[in-house]
Design a protein around this motif. Structure first.
Motif, short mmCIF file in Angstrom:
data_model
loop_
_atom_site.label_atom_id
_atom_site.label_comp_id
_atom_site.label_asym_id
_atom_site.label_seq_id
_atom_site.Cartn_x
_atom_site.Cartn_y
_atom_site.Cartn_z
N THR A 37 9.31 11.67 24.96
CA THR A 37 8.97 11.66 23.42
C THR A 37 10.32 11.99 22.94
N ASN A 38 11.13 12.91 23.63
CA ASN A 38 12.38 13.40 23.25
C ASN A 38 13.29 11.98 22.95
N PHE A 39 13.08 11.16 23.94
CA PHE A 39 13.87 9.80 23.57
C PHE A 39 13.30 9.18 22.63
N PHE A 40 12.08 9.29 22.23
CA PHE A 40 11.63 8.52 20.93
C PHE A 40 12.05 8.87 19.89
N ILE A 41 12.08 10.42 19.83
CA ILE A 41 12.62 11.19 18.57
C ILE A 41 14.38 10.77 18.45
N ASP A 42 15.13 10.89 19.38
CA ASP A 42 16.43 10.36 19.28
C ASP A 42 16.41 8.85 18.72
N SER A 43 15.57 8.00 19.31
CA SER A 43 15.28 6.52 18.67
C SER A 43 15.32 6.61 17.04
N LEU A 44 14.36 7.23 16.77
CA LEU A 44 13.79 7.39 15.41
C LEU A 44 14.67 7.80 14.27
N VAL A 45 15.59 8.59 14.74
CA VAL A 45 16.97 8.88 14.12
C VAL A 45 17.49 7.69 13.38
N LYS A 46 17.57 6.47 14.13
CA LYS A 46 18.26 5.37 13.68
C LYS A 46 17.38 4.73 12.66
N ILE A 47 16.40 5.08 12.32
CA ILE A 47 15.49 4.38 11.36
C ILE A 47 14.84 5.50 10.15
N LYS A 48 15.48 6.85 10.56
CA LYS A 48 14.71 7.84 9.78
C LYS A 48 14.63 7.61 8.28
N SER A 49 15.30 6.80 7.81
CA SER A 49 15.30 6.75 6.17
C SER A 49 14.02 5.66 5.93
N LYS A 50 13.70 5.21 6.98
CA LYS A 50 12.42 4.18 6.78
C LYS A 50 10.97 4.98 6.73
N ILE A 51 10.98 6.20 7.51
CA ILE A 51 9.86 6.68 7.52
C ILE A 51 9.82 8.02 6.39
N ASP A 52 8.41 8.42 6.28
CA ASP A 52 8.35 9.45 5.45
C ASP A 52 8.62 11.00 6.13
N ALA A 53 7.71 11.03 7.08
CA ALA A 53 7.74 12.36 7.69
C ALA A 53 7.16 12.04 9.14
N ALA A 54 7.11 13.20 9.80
CA ALA A 54 6.43 13.49 11.12
C ALA A 54 5.44 14.58 11.05
N VAL A 55 4.47 14.40 11.91
CA VAL A 55 3.51 15.59 12.27
C VAL A 55 3.81 15.65 13.70
N ALA A 56 4.07 16.88 14.20
CA ALA A 56 4.61 17.18 15.52
C ALA A 56 3.29 17.93 16.21
#
Ligand code: 5RP
Length: 224
Positions: A37-56
């Protein structure tokens, strides 16, 4: 758990990267816990402006998300979510999982339950025919440690209390080997009926909807 071969990390990273395809603009995304999941979070950074938020699903994932500039909101303020991305300790090809190697199983199951689609990202070593080689994590109220351990022995299991570990909910984890998990749905329910058990790491009712399995050269997608 222990040292990992770099190849396994590459597979995890590939599976994590492939999960980006499931993210839609404006989403609030449920996020799991652990190295994949940490790898996913690292990838998500690239499109972070596209998403609204996350629930952890854990404090540690929440911290990591905030550190990379992704807004984290409380599940109670999020309602139903479209997508949950998390890994597993074991997965069958029909999407049944053992989770909780990192001890976050209860919050993981809660967040997964609130999400429409569970995309599970794993490396090939996690795929198995029948669950149960990995010791099954069970979150337990501390005062019930002895009681739950005895019940697990009566069920044929070999319980071991995880040392120096407390969950985000202030509870202990008992890892149990040797339970017969050929019928994961039945055992999942049976374990949760033992007084003192908060939740167990079988994701049977809350199985994966999609498995992304990182291999040496590509990512296999199983739609379940
Ligand atoms: C944490 C989990 C993790 O998803 C599971 O332990 C897999 O971890 P990793 O991605 O580090 O192999 O259930 O509670």
């Amino acid at each position: 758990m222990g040292m990992e071969a770099p190849q396994q990390d590459i597979q995890k990273e590939m599976a994590a990267e492939a999960a980006l395809d499931f993210v839609s603009a404006g989403d609030v995304i449920g996020i799991g816990t652990g190295s994949t999941t940490n790898f996913f979070i690292d990838s998500l950074v690239k499109i972070k402006s596209k998403i609204d938020a996350a629930v952890a699903s854990s404090e540690v994932s929440a911290e990591r998300l905030r550190a990379v500039g992704i807004r984290v909101i409380d599940l109670n303020h999020a309602g139903e979510l479209p997508l949950y991305v998390d890994s597993a300790d074991e997965a069958t090809s029909n999407g049944y999982l053992i989770k909780g190697g990192g001890g976050a199983l209860t919050r993981e199951k809660i967040v997964a339950s609130a999400c429409g689609k569970f995309v599970c990202i794993i490396d090939t070593s996690k795929l198995c025919g029948i669950l149960g080689s990995f010791p099954l994590p069970i979150e337990v109220i501390p005062m019930a440690q002895g009681l739950v351990s005895r019940r697990l022995v009566q069920m044929g299991g070999t319980p071991v209390v995880r040392e120096r570990f407390q969950t985000d909910n202030g509870n202990i984890v008992i890892d149990v080997r040797n339970l017969d998990l050929t019928d994961p749905l039945r055992v999942e329910q049976e374990l949760n009926c033992v007084a003192g058990v908060v939740e167990n790491g079988i994701f049977g009712r809350q199985s994966a909807d999609v498995l992304l399995v990182g291999g040496d050269n590509d990512v296999r997608q199983l739609n379940l």
